[in-house]
Motif scaffolding. Structure first.
Motif, mmCIF file in Angstrom:
data_model
loop_
_atom_site.group_PDB
_atom_site.id
_atom_site.type_symbol
_atom_site.label_atom_id
_atom_site.label_comp_id
_atom_site.label_asym_id
_atom_site.label_seq_id
_atom_site.Cartn_x
_atom_site.Cartn_y
_atom_site.Cartn_z
ATOM 1 N N GLU A 91 0.826 -1.215 0.000
ATOM 2 C CA GLU A 91 0.000 0.000 0.000
ATOM 3 C C GLU A 91 0.855 1.257 0.000
ATOM 4 N N SER A 102 2.584 1.630 -3.290
ATOM 5 C CA SER A 102 1.613 2.124 -4.270
ATOM 6 C C SER A 102 1.450 3.638 -4.146
ATOM 7 N N SER A 103 1.362 4.119 -2.900
ATOM 8 C CA SER A 103 1.240 5.562 -2.673
ATOM 9 C C SER A 103 2.467 6.314 -3.189
ATOM 10 N N LEU A 115 2.375 6.528 -6.947
ATOM 11 C CA LEU A 115 1.405 7.537 -7.364
ATOM 12 C C LEU A 115 2.008 8.934 -7.254
ATOM 13 N N VAL A 137 1.080 5.996 -12.390
ATOM 14 C CA VAL A 137 -0.291 5.680 -11.983
ATOM 15 C C VAL A 137 -0.591 4.192 -12.133
ATOM 16 N N TYR A 138 -0.244 3.605 -13.274
ATOM 17 C CA TYR A 138 -0.582 2.202 -13.519
ATOM 18 C C TYR A 138 0.186 1.284 -12.561
ATOM 19 N N SER A 194 1.188 2.143 -9.580
ATOM 20 C CA SER A 194 0.544 2.364 -8.282
ATOM 21 C C SER A 194 -0.701 1.500 -8.153
ATOM 22 N N TYR A 195 -1.530 1.474 -9.191
ATOM 23 C CA TYR A 195 -2.772 0.686 -9.138
ATOM 24 C C TYR A 195 -2.468 -0.806 -9.005
ATOM 25 N N SER A 196 -1.430 -1.263 -9.720
ATOM 26 C CA SER A 196 -1.070 -2.676 -9.678
ATOM 27 C C SER A 196 -0.668 -3.104 -8.265
ATOM 28 N N LEU A 247 -1.435 -1.538 -5.420
ATOM 29 C CA LEU A 247 -2.589 -1.405 -4.530
ATOM 30 C C LEU A 247 -3.492 -2.626 -4.649
ATOM 31 N N LYS A 248 -3.652 -3.131 -5.866
ATOM 32 C CA LYS A 248 -4.457 -4.335 -6.091
ATOM 33 C C LYS A 248 -3.814 -5.541 -5.407
#
Length: 555
Positions: A292, A295-296, A299, A304-305, A307-309, A311-312
């Motif tokens: 997490e 990911s932050s 970001l 962005v992509y 970060s999303y990966s 976070l998932k």
């Protein structure tokens, strides 16, 4: 010798002044340790203490280690060696805990506790309390974690007081209480227990882990530079002697650098922490938090992509380890504490009465929530369907117009290409005719000289070959077909001369160097020179295609 009053005195003094305590005890503990060594501990307890060593070098091959521990447990049960059987169960619990399988870890600890109590093995009971404390700490049950840690500390203090066990074992039991209080944000208490751990620490071991905990406290207090001052000097020692702790250690350093906005350094230590977790399959419970925070960080760095990966991944891993719906960890949330079943049943009866009293109110609220949810969902669905309808309609219309324009553009381009081809063929025919007439004129003049015929000479002189007239006719037709060519060429490249523009027009029609020289009435070498001059004025490199660039102008 009874040392219980001594420990009471120590803890009271720590609450008043920790620094003063360190000075006093550095003087007082030396003779006390000598006293302890004079008392004899029974051989069984001494053996258990000596066996209390973690097998850090076996964490990489977990399946092999797990099989070894299971075989060891079965073997010593058959041999009725409860000490080694208990140790195998505790080690197996540690192995499962570090691998993130907390349900099996919990079961092994409680199996060890049953066996330890049956054999009245106080060291094993103490170890199980210590291990269960870490289990509850992972699930943020700080009250239960504190209870088990303090029970383990109480037992080790009794061993130190009443036997020859030395004080250097105390830090192992002071330290987790400090870590627990740090997570509970009771920083003063945390520092007190960490100071106690350092106080009894063997000089050769240093304060590595307590410094890391203090660094984490500094992070929580926003003192990131002070946190790094505490933790960075421990990097080499952790890497060499305790590499599996790089997961939490590098995570703490990454958080510090993130707090100082040193994003590249933070990224390095986040990735190192993740690598250590997977390499040693260690501290898996911390991985969701690492993912997490990483990911932050991604970001904030604009990725962005990525970060999303991450976070998932954090969400999936968190659910896998802690969500009650996942099979392998569902049992851990039930807390299968066989020694408190009676108390739990009594508490459950009280809860059942409270639940019955609240059931009607709960049903009413649930009904209201369900009805509200249905209404809101229906409205959202209607809005979505209307939006989707108009969006599809808009996209269809837009696609149709785009396709229509594209067809029209291709059609116009096909017409222009056809006219250009026709014009090229016609121009080449004219050039060929002019060349034939020129050759005929030369031959007639030659024959008239040989025959001395004025009449033939007059005929030869009457044959007119005009290159400039051919160009004017060509240029007129070229402009009719390619109306925007010269205007766009001048706008993009205003430095081109009229001669350069002529060559560019012929390049657009794919004229060869020979055909250009015939139409323009210049040599092929002059054509090559003109092409080189044009490339230079257009600032083209060797790999740039002149024909492609010129061909796109006016299209």
């Amino acid at each position: 010798m009874n040392l219980k009053p001594f420990f009471i005195y120590i803890e009271g003094m720590m609450r008043l002044n920790t620094r003063l305590l360190l000075i006093i005890l550095s003087i007082s503990t030396a003779p006390l340790c000598t006293v302890y060594s004079q008392d004899k501990i029974d051989k069984e307890t001494e053996r258990e203490i000596l066996l209390d060593l973690p097998n850090y070098d076996m964490f990489k091959d977990r399946e092999k280690t797990k099989s070894l521990y299971l075989e060891t447990y079965k073997k010593h049960i058959e041999q009725e060696d409860t000490t080694l059987a208990i140790k195998a169960l505790i080690d197996l619990g540690d192995l499962y805990a570090h691998g993130g399988n907390f349900s099996y870890s919990y079961d092994n600890y409680w199996d060890a506790l049953e066996l330890a109590k049956a054999s009245n093995n106080q060291v094993a009971i103490m170890k199980v309390h210590h291990g269960l404390g870490w289990q509850y700490l992972i699930y943020k049950r700080y009250d239960l974690a504190e209870k088990h840690f303090k029970e383990a500390l109480k037992m080790i203090k009794e061993l130190v007081t009443n036997t020859s066990v030395d004080t250097f074992r105390l830090p192992t039991y002071y330290f987790p209480i400090g870590s627990c209080y740090r997570r509970m944000e009771k920083y003063n208490l945390a520092k007190t227990y960490l100071d106690s751990a350092d106080l009894f620490q063997h000089p050769s071991y240093g304060s590595t882990f307590t410094n890391i905990e203090r660094g984490m406290i500094k992070i929580n207090e926003g003192e990131f530079r002070n946190a790094l001052k505490l933790m960075l000097p421990e990097l080499q020692l952790i890497a060499e002697k305790h590499p599996k702790y790089n997961t939490i250690f590098h995570y703490a350093i990454a958080r510090s650098y993130r707090g100082l906005n040193m994003l590249d350094s933070s990224k390095f230590y986040f990735e190192s922490a993740i690598h250590a977790a997977h390499e040693y399959t260690s501290h898996i419970d911390v991985l969701p938090s690492i993912y997490e925070d990483y990911s932050s960080l991604m970001l904030s760095m604009g990725e962005v992509y990525t970060s999303y990966s991450w976070l998932k991944k954090a969400k999936e891993l968190n659910e896998e380890m802690f969500d009650s719906r996942i099979g392998k960890n569902a049992q851990i949330l039930e807390i299968k504490d066989q020694y408190r079943n009676g108390e739990l049943e009594k508490a459950q009866l009280i809860k059942d009465k409270e639940i019955l009293a609240l059931q009607q109110e709960d049903k009413v609220w649930r009904l209201r929530i369900i009805i509200s949810g249905i209404i809101i969902t229906s409205l959202l669905l209607i809005i979505f369907l209307i939006y989707r309808h108009f969006r599809i309609k808009y996209k269809t219309k837009k696609g149709y117009l785009h396709e229509k324009r594209e067809i029209e553009r291709r059609r116009m381009q096909d017409v222009i290409d056809a006219k250009n081809k026709e014009m090229t063929a016609s121009t080449l025919q004219v050039i060929q005719k002019e060349e034939i007439l020129s050759e005929l004129k030369v031959q007639l003049k030659k024959i008239s000289k040989e025959l001395n015929s004025p009449q033939l000479n007059k005929i030869a002189s009457g044959i007119s070959v005009s290159t400039s007239q051919n160009w004017k006719e060509f240029e007129t037709r070229f402009i009719q077909v390619n109306e925007r060519f010269y205007s766009e060429l001048n706008n993009k490249y205003p430095d081109l001369s009229l001669g350069d523009q002529k060559v560019c027009a012929l390049i657009k029609l794919n004229f060869s160097g020979k055909d250009m020289s015939r139409l323009l009435g210049i040599s092929i070498e002059s054509v090559h020179t003109a092409r080189y001059r044009i490339r230079k004025k257009l600032n083209l490199g060797r790999k740039d295609n002149l024909e492609k660039i010129i061909g796109e102008i006016g299209s």
